[in-house]
Design a protein around this motif. Sequence first.
Motif, PDB file in Angstrom:
ATOM      1  N   THR A  87       0.634  -1.240   0.040  1.00 30.66           N
ATOM      2  CA  THR A  87       0.067   0.331   0.298  1.00 30.66           C
ATOM      3  C   THR A  87       0.822   1.709  -0.083  1.00 30.66           C
ATOM      4  N   LEU A  88       0.746   2.165  -1.172  1.00 30.07           N
ATOM      5  CA  LEU A  88       1.534   3.610  -0.898  1.00 30.07           C
ATOM      6  C   LEU A  88       1.133   4.275  -0.378  1.00 30.07           C
ATOM      7  N   ARG A  89       1.526   5.466   0.423  1.00 32.11           N
ATOM      8  CA  ARG A  89       0.084   6.237   0.432  1.00 32.11           C
ATOM      9  C   ARG A  89      -0.170   7.469  -0.274  1.00 32.11           C
ATOM     10  N   ALA A  90      -0.778   8.198  -1.362  1.00 29.75           N
ATOM     11  CA  ALA A  90      -0.789   8.622  -2.159  1.00 29.75           C
ATOM     12  C   ALA A  90      -1.860  10.092  -1.898  1.00 29.75           C
ATOM     13  N   THR A  91      -1.554  11.515  -2.228  1.00 31.35           N
ATOM     14  CA  THR A  91      -1.831  12.527  -2.165  1.00 31.35           C
ATOM     15  C   THR A  91      -2.289  13.441  -3.371  1.00 31.35           C
ATOM     16  N   GLY A  92      -3.427  13.221  -3.703  1.00 28.15           N
ATOM     17  CA  GLY A  92      -4.385  14.367  -4.629  1.00 28.15           C
ATOM     18  C   GLY A  92      -4.361  15.772  -4.630  1.00 28.15           C
ATOM     19  N   ILE A  93      -3.892  16.134  -4.936  1.00 33.71           N
ATOM     20  CA  ILE A  93      -4.155  17.684  -5.645  1.00 33.71           C
ATOM     21  C   ILE A  93      -5.398  17.961  -6.693  1.00 33.71           C
ATOM     22  N   GLY A  94      -6.212  18.917  -6.234  1.00 34.49           N
ATOM     23  CA  GLY A  94      -7.019  19.338  -6.992  1.00 34.49           C
ATOM     24  C   GLY A  94      -6.876  20.665  -6.443  1.00 34.49           C
ATOM     25  N   SER A 109       4.228  27.718  -8.556  1.00 33.13           N
ATOM     26  CA  SER A 109       5.537  26.187  -8.666  1.00 33.13           C
ATOM     27  C   SER A 109       6.188  26.324  -7.230  1.00 33.13           C
ATOM     28  N   ALA A 110       5.903  27.821  -6.141  1.00 34.77           N
ATOM     29  CA  ALA A 110       6.838  26.761  -5.130  1.00 34.77           C
ATOM     30  C   ALA A 110       5.504  26.649  -4.287  1.00 34.77           C
ATOM     31  N   MET A 111       4.296  27.014  -3.556  1.00 31.19           N
ATOM     32  CA  MET A 111       3.595  26.413  -3.378  1.00 31.19           C
ATOM     33  C   MET A 111       3.611  24.723  -3.828  1.00 31.19           C
ATOM     34  N   LEU A 112       3.283  24.625  -4.784  1.00 32.02           N
ATOM     35  CA  LEU A 112       3.928  23.096  -5.634  1.00 32.02           C
ATOM     36  C   LEU A 112       5.147  22.778  -4.793  1.00 32.02           C
ATOM     37  N   GLY A 113       6.127  22.828  -5.003  1.00 33.99           N
ATOM     38  CA  GLY A 113       7.083  22.643  -4.830  1.00 33.99           C
ATOM     39  C   GLY A 113       7.085  21.877  -3.138  1.00 33.99           C
ATOM     40  N   ALA A 114       6.683  22.930  -2.252  1.00 33.05           N
ATOM     41  CA  ALA A 114       6.778  22.791  -0.463  1.00 33.05           C
ATOM     42  C   ALA A 114       6.484  21.748  -1.025  1.00 33.05           C
ATOM     43  N   LEU A 115       5.160  21.581  -1.709  1.00 36.28           N
ATOM     44  CA  LEU A 115       3.945  20.431  -0.656  1.00 36.28           C
ATOM     45  C   LEU A 115       4.421  19.468  -0.690  1.00 36.28           C
ATOM     46  N   ARG A 120       6.715  14.369   0.857  1.00 37.37           N
ATOM     47  CA  ARG A 120       7.261  13.461   1.146  1.00 37.37           C
ATOM     48  C   ARG A 120       8.460  13.124   1.973  1.00 37.37           C
ATOM     49  N   VAL A 121       8.422  14.627   3.005  1.00 36.31           N
ATOM     50  CA  VAL A 121       8.679  15.058   4.414  1.00 36.31           C
ATOM     51  C   VAL A 121       7.748  13.457   5.898  1.00 36.31           C
ATOM     52  N   ALA A 122       6.908  13.581   5.502  1.00 36.10           N
ATOM     53  CA  ALA A 122       6.014  13.134   5.641  1.00 36.10           C
ATOM     54  C   ALA A 122       5.740  11.537   5.609  1.00 36.10           C
ATOM     55  N   GLY A 123       6.266  11.253   4.698  1.00 38.73           N
ATOM     56  CA  GLY A 123       6.030   9.807   4.493  1.00 38.73           C
ATOM     57  C   GLY A 123       5.040   9.260   3.566  1.00 38.73           C
TER      58      GLY A 123
END
Length: 331
Positions: A87-94, A109-115, A120-123
């Motif tokens: 099971t991979l943890r997935a984040t959908g962005i809308g 770009s800055a928001m998506l890069g930071a996100l 990734r850091v949150a696993g």
Amino acid sequence: MNGRRAAIPGVTLTTVTPNEYVREVLPETQPLWGGPRDFARYEADFRAVAQSAYGRSRPFTVGMRDAGRLVVSCKLYDREMRWGTKTLRATGIGAVFTIPAHRGRGFASAMLGALLDEERVAGRDIAFLYSDIHPAFYERLGFIRLPSRNLTLRAASLDGSHSGAAPLGPRDWPGLRRCFEELDGQRPWTLARTPLVWEWLRRMWSSPPPASVQRVQLVVRHKREIVTYVIGRRVLREDSFVVDDFAFAGDAGRARLSAVLRAAAGDLRRVSAWLPPPIARDALPRGSVRVRRDGIFMVAPLSAAARAWWKSEKDEILGARSDATWAADHV
Ligand SMILES: CC(C)(COP(=O)(O)OP(=O)(O)OC[C@H]1O[C@@H](n2cnc3c(N)ncnc32)[C@H](O)[C@@H]1OP(=O)(O)O)[C@@H](O)C(=O)NCCC(=O)NCCS
């Protein structure tokens, strides 16, 4: 770090509360995404998701402020990707949106890069989105574009025999879910539909449609089990029945699909659907397939597990005659 992006000094990613989002973002996005809905209805639809168990399972809306003003924002959907036994943890962005006066200054770009860094850091293993703009924008941030097509069928080309379909009833949802899972469970990987995701879909598909649209939700039973279902909308202006979701179980279910789609279309000339995953594609007539200009599926693997998934599945996904996700996975 994924792809190219530049941080903007003093600007950081923050959670946006539903009230802030309603006040600061919805008035801006209504002309773009509100469709025929008035503001009250647009707001109610947003709040329904934000306040659902699904919307509350993680911060639903995030963004960045410049001098106190929320200038860029997006929505986040918590999903799981099943890949074999993993099971991979997935984040959908809308709903990625920058207010017009601040566009072209690197905020999205800055928001998506930071996100992506935070996820990734949150696993989290993988991020995905459905792009309505030229995918080059997201490719620069490290997203990969996957085949995304539309299928149009002439209603007259579908099975005109008696479908045996009945309207979906409120108690049919567990059976409908079983039917979907029997089909989807045959796939090597999928964006899994947890109970919270089903609850969210059910809510979306139950909200009253605009005046020129009729919801149609049909099921076929065989020995009391639901073996075929079709959920969609008759869009009168487009002379089309638009499929939101469908599935079938076993040969009995597969054999009914064409007739149920025909029944769902009623007097309309066309049936239109996102090209479904391979297991379902072969149960549909060939029809006419066109590349989609919006809703382009894109993924950004964030972890070693997700990179292994991509390496293993890439050739199959890119070469397939059908698409990787269901229309109902759209966020
Ligand atoms: C797309 C959007 C979020 C970009 O926000 P932004 O803060 O201006 O983005 P950035 O400043 O980080 O990047 C600007 C880049 O976006 C690109 N971009 C803007 N609109 C684009 C489009 N329709 N297709 C492809 N790229 C686009 C620009 O070309 C620009 O790239 P460049 O400067 O290298 O030429 C913004 O234009 C917007 O809110 N549009 C309306 C809502 C929308 O369509 N959202 C996307 C839904 S998938």
